[in-house]
Design a protein around this motif. Structure first.
Motif, short mmCIF file in Angstrom:
data_model
loop_
_atom_site.label_atom_id
_atom_site.label_comp_id
_atom_site.label_asym_id
_atom_site.label_seq_id
_atom_site.Cartn_x
_atom_site.Cartn_y
_atom_site.Cartn_z
N ASP A 44 27.41 3.95 8.56
CA ASP A 44 28.58 4.97 7.78
C ASP A 44 28.90 4.38 6.57
O ASP A 44 29.09 5.11 5.54
N GLU A 45 29.25 3.04 6.34
CA GLU A 45 29.69 2.75 5.24
C GLU A 45 28.78 2.53 4.20
O GLU A 45 28.89 2.86 2.75
N GLU A 46 27.53 2.25 4.44
CA GLU A 46 26.56 2.42 3.35
C GLU A 46 26.16 3.69 3.03
O GLU A 46 25.93 3.89 1.68
N VAL A 47 26.40 4.84 3.79
CA VAL A 47 26.21 6.08 3.27
C VAL A 47 27.30 6.49 2.33
O VAL A 47 26.86 7.24 1.44
N ASP A 48 28.41 6.16 2.62
CA ASP A 48 29.49 6.45 1.67
C ASP A 48 29.11 5.77 0.19
O ASP A 48 29.54 6.55 -0.67
N SER A 49 28.89 4.68 0.20
CA SER A 49 28.54 3.90 -1.09
C SER A 49 27.31 4.46 -1.49
O SER A 49 27.34 4.56 -2.92
N VAL A 50 26.31 4.72 -0.98
CA VAL A 50 25.02 5.27 -1.53
C VAL A 50 25.20 6.74 -2.06
O VAL A 50 24.96 6.94 -3.27
N ASP A 51 26.13 7.54 -1.24
CA ASP A 51 26.17 8.96 -1.83
C ASP A 51 26.77 8.86 -3.10
O ASP A 51 26.76 9.69 -4.07
N ALA A 52 28.16 7.97 -3.26
CA ALA A 52 28.96 7.90 -4.37
C ALA A 52 28.02 7.48 -5.67
O ALA A 52 27.98 7.98 -6.73
N ALA A 53 27.29 6.61 -5.33
CA ALA A 53 26.24 6.23 -6.54
C ALA A 53 25.20 7.45 -7.01
O ALA A 53 24.73 7.71 -7.85
N MET A 54 24.80 8.03 -5.90
CA MET A 54 23.68 9.16 -6.15
C MET A 54 24.59 10.57 -6.91
O MET A 54 23.93 11.03 -7.68
N GLN A 55 25.77 10.65 -6.62
CA GLN A 55 26.82 11.53 -7.43
C GLN A 55 26.86 11.26 -8.76
O GLN A 55 27.17 12.11 -9.68
N GLY B 6 0.86 -1.15 -0.02
CA GLY B 6 0.12 0.04 0.05
C GLY B 6 0.94 1.34 -0.07
O GLY B 6 2.13 1.18 0.50
N ALA B 7 0.20 2.46 -0.62
CA ALA B 7 1.01 3.53 -0.64
C ALA B 7 1.32 4.23 0.75
O ALA B 7 0.58 4.03 1.54
N TYR B 8 2.50 4.81 1.00
CA TYR B 8 3.01 5.39 2.08
C TYR B 8 4.17 6.52 1.62
O TYR B 8 4.58 6.43 0.50
N SER B 9 4.34 7.33 2.75
CA SER B 9 5.22 8.25 2.52
C SER B 9 6.34 8.12 3.90
O SER B 9 5.87 8.01 4.83
N ILE B 10 7.59 8.58 3.58
CA ILE B 10 8.66 8.71 4.42
C ILE B 10 9.23 9.82 4.39
O ILE B 10 9.37 10.51 3.17
N GLY B 11 9.89 10.31 5.53
CA GLY B 11 10.83 11.65 5.51
C GLY B 11 11.96 11.14 4.61
O GLY B 11 12.28 10.10 4.64
N LYS B 12 12.35 12.37 3.69
CA LYS B 12 13.74 11.82 2.84
C LYS B 12 14.79 11.72 3.79
O LYS B 12 15.64 11.01 3.24
N SER B 13 14.85 11.99 5.09
CA SER B 13 16.01 11.67 5.74
C SER B 13 16.14 10.32 6.45
O SER B 13 17.11 9.85 6.82
N THR B 14 14.87 9.60 6.46
CA THR B 14 14.72 8.41 6.92
C THR B 14 15.59 7.15 6.57
O THR B 14 16.16 6.71 7.24
N PRO B 15 15.72 7.28 5.23
CA PRO B 15 16.74 6.04 4.66
C PRO B 15 18.14 6.42 5.18
O PRO B 15 18.85 5.34 5.66
N TRP B 16 18.65 7.57 5.25
CA TRP B 16 19.88 7.78 5.64
C TRP B 16 20.29 7.85 6.95
O TRP B 16 21.03 7.21 7.30
N ARG B 17 19.25 7.81 7.94
CA ARG B 17 19.33 7.61 9.46
C ARG B 17 19.40 6.12 9.52
O ARG B 17 20.08 5.89 10.73
N ARG B 18 18.88 5.47 8.69
CA ARG B 18 18.85 3.84 8.98
C ARG B 18 20.15 3.37 8.56
O ARG B 18 20.33 2.20 8.96
N MET B 19 20.94 3.99 7.75
CA MET B 19 22.11 3.40 6.97
C MET B 19 23.17 3.36 7.85
O MET B 19 23.43 4.28 8.80
#
Length: 116
Positions: free
Chosen positions: A58-69, A43-56
């Motif tokens: 530090d290593e995941e943040v580095d990898s995801v940030d590189a991919a987003m760039q 079902g449809a739902y919304s989450i805050g944009k910061s939520t995935p980042w808070r759940r990651m």
């Protein structure tokens, strides 16, 4: 209909109505066995944009940030301007595909799960 995105193991990790440049460019018919087996959206739902980042981690943040760039500028600007992420929006699917490709489909589901 679906354009599919595949993870590193070759499994489908995202379905889209329109091609997603650099992510989901492979078209498969609706009755393809892999498409049929892909889990249906919840079902449809919304989450805050910061939520995935808070759940990651530090290593995941580095990898995801590189991919987003490395993502297209338009996609990055849309994400930067958003205050929340809704499953009804194409941005959600794009982010889920990126997270699935960089981390894993299971981890993407955890990061994008509804807030409790």
């Amino acid at each position: 209909m679906p354009y599919v995105m595949r993870d590193a193991g070759g499994d489908i990790c995202g379905l889209y109505e329109q091609p997603q440049e650099g992510y989901a460019e492979e078209f498969l018919p609706d009755d393809n066995s892999e498409v049929v087996a892909f889990p249906p959206a919840q079902g449809a739902y919304s989450i805050g944009k910061s939520t995935p980042w808070r759940r990651m981690t530090d290593e995941e943040v580095d990898s995801v940030d590189a991919a987003m760039q490395a993502a297209p500028l338009k996609q990055r600007r849309i994400y930067e301007a958003a205050s929340y992420i809704s499953t009804d929006d194409e941005l959600f699917g794009t982010l889920k595909s990126l997270l699935s490709a960089v981390l894993s489909p299971g981890r993407a589901n955890e990061l994008l799960a509804p807030e409790t």
